[in-house]
Design a protein around this motif. Structure first.
Motif, PDB file in Angstrom:
ATOM      1  N   ASP A   1     -55.080  33.652 -34.996  1.00  0.00           N
ATOM      2  CA  ASP A   1     -55.990  33.774 -36.137  1.00  0.00           C
ATOM      3  C   ASP A   1     -57.439  33.558 -35.728  1.00  0.00           C
ATOM      4  O   ASP A   1     -58.358  33.851 -36.498  1.00  0.00           O
ATOM      5  CB  ASP A   1     -55.603  32.783 -37.234  1.00  0.00           C
ATOM      6  CG  ASP A   1     -55.489  31.357 -36.714  1.00  0.00           C
ATOM      7  OD1 ASP A   1     -55.418  31.180 -35.481  1.00  0.00           O
ATOM      8  OD2 ASP A   1     -55.472  30.431 -37.546  1.00  0.00           O
TER       9      ASP A   1
ATOM     10  N   GLU B   1     -47.159  40.802 -31.606  1.00  0.00           N
ATOM     11  CA  GLU B   1     -47.558  40.448 -32.963  1.00  0.00           C
ATOM     12  C   GLU B   1     -46.416  39.765 -33.720  1.00  0.00           C
ATOM     13  O   GLU B   1     -46.640  38.827 -34.489  1.00  0.00           O
ATOM     14  CB  GLU B   1     -48.010  41.703 -33.708  1.00  0.00           C
ATOM     15  CG  GLU B   1     -49.338  42.259 -33.224  1.00  0.00           C
ATOM     16  CD  GLU B   1     -49.658  43.612 -33.832  1.00  0.00           C
ATOM     17  OE1 GLU B   1     -48.829  44.101 -34.630  1.00  0.00           O
ATOM     18  OE2 GLU B   1     -50.726  44.162 -33.510  1.00  0.00           O
TER      19      GLU B   1
ATOM     20  N   ILE C   1     -46.689  35.997 -35.341  1.00  0.00           N
ATOM     21  CA  ILE C   1     -46.410  35.718 -36.752  1.00  0.00           C
ATOM     22  C   ILE C   1     -45.408  34.579 -36.884  1.00  0.00           C
ATOM     23  O   ILE C   1     -45.571  33.667 -37.712  1.00  0.00           O
ATOM     24  CB  ILE C   1     -45.898  36.987 -37.453  1.00  0.00           C
ATOM     25  CG1 ILE C   1     -47.024  38.021 -37.569  1.00  0.00           C
ATOM     26  CG2 ILE C   1     -45.338  36.650 -38.835  1.00  0.00           C
ATOM     27  CD1 ILE C   1     -46.557  39.378 -38.067  1.00  0.00           C
TER      28      ILE C   1
ATOM     29  N   GLN D   1     -47.049  31.201 -35.932  1.00  0.00           N
ATOM     30  CA  GLN D   1     -47.941  30.783 -37.017  1.00  0.00           C
ATOM     31  C   GLN D   1     -47.137  30.274 -38.212  1.00  0.00           C
ATOM     32  O   GLN D   1     -47.494  29.272 -38.846  1.00  0.00           O
ATOM     33  CB  GLN D   1     -48.823  31.957 -37.441  1.00  0.00           C
ATOM     34  CG  GLN D   1     -49.839  32.385 -36.401  1.00  0.00           C
ATOM     35  CD  GLN D   1     -51.083  31.510 -36.418  1.00  0.00           C
ATOM     36  OE1 GLN D   1     -51.172  30.536 -37.171  1.00  0.00           O
ATOM     37  NE2 GLN D   1     -52.036  31.827 -35.560  1.00  0.00           N
ATOM     38  N   ASP D   2     -46.041  30.967 -38.528  1.00  0.00           N
ATOM     39  CA  ASP D   2     -45.221  30.561 -39.669  1.00  0.00           C
ATOM     40  C   ASP D   2     -44.581  29.197 -39.419  1.00  0.00           C
ATOM     41  O   ASP D   2     -44.528  28.357 -40.329  1.00  0.00           O
ATOM     42  CB  ASP D   2     -44.151  31.621 -39.921  1.00  0.00           C
ATOM     43  CG  ASP D   2     -43.246  31.246 -41.091  1.00  0.00           C
ATOM     44  OD1 ASP D   2     -43.739  31.202 -42.229  1.00  0.00           O
ATOM     45  OD2 ASP D   2     -42.050  30.983 -40.851  1.00  0.00           O
TER      46      ASP D   2
END
Length: 376
Positions: free
Chosen positions: A278, A208, A212, A215-216
């Motif tokens: 997502d 995870e 993150i 994605q960032d």
């Protein structure tokens, strides 16, 4: 892997080097067997075929040998060597030798530029990848990396290993695309892996954290395509080394090699690659397997299984590993890569491989869990 590539290139060059003398011999034989045959067209190609594979000196020498051979053949047919057809043929030979010399310099310069580009790209790629220890308590490790022959761009293959109190944590991944954008994703993933490997309590939390960060990074880069993603496999070997957990995010399934048998570790529940999380649920599927003493876990990027032979067939890494192999991760990887380079003439994509072997007779630290049955 470099050794196999060098052997392959040497064999191709050795074959190409036989072409100029073969053409010269063919011209002589043709003239001896059939006197009316005009050998000058064949002799004129000797220096041209030598230009891509010989040095400048040998290219010019091959043209000189062809010219001398033409003179001797012309003298054998007639004592009047200086005739109009012969003068035209000799002029053509000399002209093409000069052209071949210029081509030789161009080819040499292009080869040197390509070699330098590949060396720089591979050096940068290796500098980004962390050094993996050869041994940790109870385990031996080995890695291999090879840049694609046809590419001079920085690839997106990555791997990393971190031994923690919760177990040995590993990742191998492949960023979609090449160049500076993929290099940014590689650095991001390696950074978050080393930080999260020490801080996160379990494997899903580590995955995870990587999701993150990917994605960032995509959100902060305006020109980043939405479909950019990273396939990856995260592994956590328990402190007592008896078993391991694995989370596969759209990556080629690893192999477990033990006792002459190879098990393909397909995930029970498929997961999307990093960067597309997502679109999926919040749960990170994790599978658990035994790691018997002497067993080797082999992880690799898709450049290996997507390598094709001349018929278009993909490479299958299972057969070369399904035999008597020592409990040594380097030997296991070498066996797989030797078969890979027998299968294909050139790699179309970068390849990375990581293997870890549970050493017989050595134990890791006592862990909180014991081994579990391997899921079929």
């Amino acid at each position: 892997m470099e050794r196999y590539q060098r052997e392959r290139r040497f064999n191709r060059i050795a074959w190409a080097r036989t072409l100029p003398p073969a053409v010269l011999v063919a011209a002589v034989v043709s003239d001896l067997v059939w006197t009316p045959f005009n050998t000058f067209p064949l002799l004129a190609t000797v220096s041209v075929t030598a230009a891509p594979v010989y040095s400048l000196v040998w290219t010019v020498t091959s043209g000189g040998v062809a010219l001398l051979t033409g003179l001797l053949l012309a003298f054998r047919e007639s004592e009047v060597v200086i005739s109009r057809p012969n003068v035209i043929g000799f002029t053509t030979l000399v002209t093409l030798t000069v052209v071949a010399a210029f081509l030789n310099r161009i080819f040499a310069r292009e080869r040197e530029q390509l070699r330098t580009s590949r060396q720089v790209a591979e050096a940068v790629q290796r500098a980004m990848l962390p050094t993996v220890p050869e041994r940790v308590p109870g385990l031996a490790l080995a890695t291999r990396y090879q840049a694609a022959q046809e590419e001079a761009l920085i690839g997106g293959d990555l791997y990393a290993v971190h031994d923690t109190p919760r177990g040995l944590r590993m990742v191998i991944g492949d960023v979609r695309g090449k160049g500076t954008q993929s290099a940014g994703l590689v650095n991001t993933l390696l950074g978050v892996f080393h930080a999260a490997a020490l801080q996160t309590p379990d494997l899903p939390s580590l995955v995870e954290a990587a999701e993150i960060q990917v994605q960032d990074l995509k959100a902060r880069e305006e020109d980043a395509p939405y479909e950019d993603f990273v396939t990856a496999v995260f592994v956590e070997i328990l402190p007592d080394r008896s078993a391991f957990r694995m989370a596969n995010r759209g990556h080629p399934p690893p192999l477990l090699v033990h006792g002459g048998h190879v098990t393909t570790l397909e995930p029970k529940e498929p997961s999307l690659p990093l960067g597309l999380g997502d679109l999926a649920g919040p749960v990170v599927p994790v599978d658990r397997y035994d790691l018997p003493p002497g067993a080797t876990l082999v992880l690799f990027t898709d450049g290996i299984i997507e390598a094709r032979d001349r018929t278009g067939a993909f490479f299958d890494p299972v057969p070369p590993l399904a035999g008597p192999l020592p409990p040594d991760p380097g030997a296991v990887l070498d066996a797989m890569l030797a078969a890979l380079f027998r299968h294909t003439d050139a790699l179309d994509d970068d390849t990375a491989a990581l293997a870890v072997t549970r050493l017989p007779g050595e134990e890791g630290e006592e862990g909180e869990e014991t081994g579990a049955a391997v899921r079929p």
